[in-house]
Design a protein around this motif. Structure first.
Motif, PDB file in Angstrom:
ATOM      1  N   ASN A 162       1.271   6.665   3.036  1.00 56.32           N
ATOM      2  CA  ASN A 162      -0.168   6.862   2.903  1.00 56.32           C
ATOM      3  C   ASN A 162      -0.615   8.010   3.800  1.00 56.32           C
ATOM      4  O   ASN A 162      -0.039   8.233   4.861  1.00 56.32           O
ATOM      5  CB  ASN A 162      -0.907   5.571   3.283  1.00 56.32           C
ATOM      6  CG  ASN A 162      -0.538   4.435   2.358  1.00 56.32           C
ATOM      7  OD1 ASN A 162      -0.985   4.399   1.226  1.00 56.32           O
ATOM      8  ND2 ASN A 162       0.291   3.515   2.832  1.00 56.32           N
ATOM      9  N   ARG A 163      -1.646   8.745   3.392  1.00 55.96           N
ATOM     10  CA  ARG A 163      -2.215   9.823   4.183  1.00 55.96           C
ATOM     11  C   ARG A 163      -3.606   9.376   4.594  1.00 55.96           C
ATOM     12  O   ARG A 163      -4.437   9.068   3.734  1.00 55.96           O
ATOM     13  CB  ARG A 163      -2.298  11.122   3.385  1.00 55.96           C
ATOM     14  CG  ARG A 163      -0.961  11.596   2.866  1.00 55.96           C
ATOM     15  CD  ARG A 163       0.018  11.913   4.005  1.00 55.96           C
ATOM     16  NE  ARG A 163       1.357  12.127   3.521  1.00 55.96           N
ATOM     17  CZ  ARG A 163       2.356  11.272   3.633  1.00 55.96           C
ATOM     18  NH1 ARG A 163       2.172  10.102   4.205  1.00 55.96           N
ATOM     19  NH2 ARG A 163       3.554  11.551   3.196  1.00 55.96           N
ATOM     20  N   ILE A 164      -3.842   9.339   5.916  1.00 52.91           N
ATOM     21  CA  ILE A 164      -5.052   8.701   6.413  1.00 52.91           C
ATOM     22  C   ILE A 164      -5.864   9.635   7.301  1.00 52.91           C
ATOM     23  O   ILE A 164      -5.332  10.238   8.230  1.00 52.91           O
ATOM     24  CB  ILE A 164      -4.684   7.418   7.192  1.00 52.91           C
ATOM     25  CG1 ILE A 164      -3.911   6.455   6.275  1.00 52.91           C
ATOM     26  CG2 ILE A 164      -5.932   6.747   7.763  1.00 52.91           C
ATOM     27  CD1 ILE A 164      -3.273   5.293   6.981  1.00 52.91           C
TER      28      ILE A 164
ATOM     29  N   VAL B 255       3.666  -0.988   3.863  1.00 53.59           N
ATOM     30  CA  VAL B 255       2.658   0.074   3.958  1.00 53.59           C
ATOM     31  C   VAL B 255       3.426   1.379   4.122  1.00 53.59           C
ATOM     32  O   VAL B 255       3.963   1.660   5.187  1.00 53.59           O
ATOM     33  CB  VAL B 255       1.694  -0.155   5.149  1.00 53.59           C
ATOM     34  CG1 VAL B 255       0.618   0.921   5.169  1.00 53.59           C
ATOM     35  CG2 VAL B 255       1.062  -1.541   5.090  1.00 53.59           C
TER      36      VAL B 255
ATOM     37  N   ILE C 295      -6.515   1.440   6.943  1.00 56.39           N
ATOM     38  CA  ILE C 295      -6.032   0.238   6.263  1.00 56.39           C
ATOM     39  C   ILE C 295      -6.018  -0.916   7.266  1.00 56.39           C
ATOM     40  O   ILE C 295      -5.495  -0.770   8.364  1.00 56.39           O
ATOM     41  CB  ILE C 295      -4.612   0.445   5.700  1.00 56.39           C
ATOM     42  CG1 ILE C 295      -4.597   1.568   4.651  1.00 56.39           C
ATOM     43  CG2 ILE C 295      -4.060  -0.854   5.119  1.00 56.39           C
ATOM     44  CD1 ILE C 295      -3.206   1.993   4.203  1.00 56.39           C
TER      45      ILE C 295
ATOM     46  N   TYR D  45       0.881  -1.153   0.000  1.00 55.93           N
ATOM     47  CA  TYR D  45       0.000   0.000   0.000  1.00 55.93           C
ATOM     48  C   TYR D  45       0.921   1.205   0.000  1.00 55.93           C
ATOM     49  O   TYR D  45       1.641   1.419   0.967  1.00 55.93           O
ATOM     50  CB  TYR D  45      -0.857   0.049   1.272  1.00 55.93           C
ATOM     51  CG  TYR D  45      -2.041  -0.868   1.273  1.00 55.93           C
ATOM     52  CD1 TYR D  45      -3.202  -0.520   0.587  1.00 55.93           C
ATOM     53  CD2 TYR D  45      -2.020  -2.062   1.973  1.00 55.93           C
ATOM     54  CE1 TYR D  45      -4.307  -1.352   0.597  1.00 55.93           C
ATOM     55  CE2 TYR D  45      -3.122  -2.901   1.984  1.00 55.93           C
ATOM     56  CZ  TYR D  45      -4.262  -2.543   1.299  1.00 55.93           C
ATOM     57  OH  TYR D  45      -5.346  -3.370   1.312  1.00 55.93           O
ATOM     58  N   GLU D  46       0.910   1.986  -1.077  1.00 53.21           N
ATOM     59  CA  GLU D  46       1.814   3.128  -1.157  1.00 53.21           C
ATOM     60  C   GLU D  46       1.119   4.327  -1.795  1.00 53.21           C
ATOM     61  O   GLU D  46       0.462   4.200  -2.826  1.00 53.21           O
ATOM     62  CB  GLU D  46       3.058   2.761  -1.962  1.00 53.21           C
ATOM     63  CG  GLU D  46       3.868   1.646  -1.313  1.00 53.21           C
ATOM     64  CD  GLU D  46       5.136   1.326  -2.074  1.00 53.21           C
ATOM     65  OE1 GLU D  46       6.028   2.191  -2.111  1.00 53.21           O
ATOM     66  OE2 GLU D  46       5.212   0.225  -2.620  1.00 53.21           O
TER      67      GLU D  46
ATOM     68  N   ASN E 111      -1.470   6.217  -0.991  1.00 54.21           N
ATOM     69  CA  ASN E 111      -2.927   6.316  -1.027  1.00 54.21           C
ATOM     70  C   ASN E 111      -3.403   7.433  -0.107  1.00 54.21           C
ATOM     71  O   ASN E 111      -2.746   7.778   0.869  1.00 54.21           O
ATOM     72  CB  ASN E 111      -3.551   4.985  -0.609  1.00 54.21           C
ATOM     73  CG  ASN E 111      -3.172   3.874  -1.559  1.00 54.21           C
ATOM     74  OD1 ASN E 111      -3.616   3.855  -2.698  1.00 54.21           O
ATOM     75  ND2 ASN E 111      -2.314   2.972  -1.113  1.00 54.21           N
ATOM     76  N   SER E 112      -4.576   7.985  -0.406  1.00 53.60           N
ATOM     77  CA  SER E 112      -5.205   8.998   0.426  1.00 53.60           C
ATOM     78  C   SER E 112      -6.561   8.460   0.867  1.00 53.60           C
ATOM     79  O   SER E 112      -7.414   8.148   0.024  1.00 53.60           O
ATOM     80  CB  SER E 112      -5.388  10.293  -0.362  1.00 53.60           C
ATOM     81  OG  SER E 112      -6.092  11.237   0.416  1.00 53.60           O
TER      82      SER E 112
ATOM     83  N   ASN F  74       3.917   6.900   6.861  1.00 52.07           N
ATOM     84  CA  ASN F  74       2.476   7.133   6.843  1.00 52.07           C
ATOM     85  C   ASN F  74       2.138   8.288   7.771  1.00 52.07           C
ATOM     86  O   ASN F  74       2.823   8.504   8.768  1.00 52.07           O
ATOM     87  CB  ASN F  74       1.746   5.861   7.289  1.00 52.07           C
ATOM     88  CG  ASN F  74       2.065   4.703   6.383  1.00 52.07           C
ATOM     89  OD1 ASN F  74       1.631   4.654   5.244  1.00 52.07           O
ATOM     90  ND2 ASN F  74       2.853   3.756   6.878  1.00 52.07           N
TER      91      ASN F  74
END
Length: 167
Positions: free
Chosen positions: A87-89, A84, A56, A44-45, A47-48, A124
């Motif tokens: 990512n911005r979560i 992983v 995730i 997982y790279e 992703n927003s 992340n």
């Protein structure tokens, strides 16, 4: 079943309870046994994710079912070489959950010997204004479930994760 080199890269995910979910076995209410399934290489790279409870979820085996007739057995499944990164979560409960086994709902079953092997969880970030924890590692995660879980595990980790409970 065996999958190799699965990549989830550069997506925008909005308004889901769980932004992204990976497991070699996801049983949503079927009695019977699932064993020996594998995903070798998952990333997982970039992703927003916004508006989720959990950004995730990565798990070796999952039972997410309400009551059903019979019982599910989810044994010795493997998710390996997991990355992983970056990512911005935006999530209310947790950014990332890594669990050997994941059970949710009232479905009866047993989850045992499922394994997740992490290579790296780094870079992340929670989005601005989010106070939820970034990443938790759990051998077994249960949410409103009576499923039996034993001998599941997570190998490895990363600077973004801590072992232990996740609200």
């Amino acid at each position: 079943m065996s999958l190799k080199n699965v990549r989830v890269v550069g997506n925008t995910i909005e308004g889901c309870a769980i932004g992204a979910f990976s497991a070699p076995v996801l049983n949503v209410g079927a009695p019977g046994a699932s064993s020996g399934n594998e995903i070798a290489g998952l990333s997982y790279e970039g992703n927003s994710i916004s508006g989720a409870e959990t950004g995730i979820v990565v798990t070796g085996g999952a039972l997410t079912a309400e009551k059903f007739k019979g019982s599910a057995a989810i044994h010795r499944n493997r998710l390996s070489e997991v990355i992983v990164r970056d990512n911005r979560i935006g999530a209310s409960k947790r950014g990332i959950l890594v669990a050997g086994a994941f059970a949710s709902g009232e479905g009866a079953g047993t989850l045992s010997g499922n394994v997740v092997g992490l290579v790296d969880v780094a870079g992340n970030r929670m989005k601005a204004g989010q106070s939820a924890p970034l990443c938790h590692i759990r051998a077994e995660f249960s949410q409103r479930s009576s499923a039996s879980m034993v001998g599941n595990r997570v190998k490895g980790g990363g600077p973004d994760c801590v072992e232990g409970p996740s609200s």
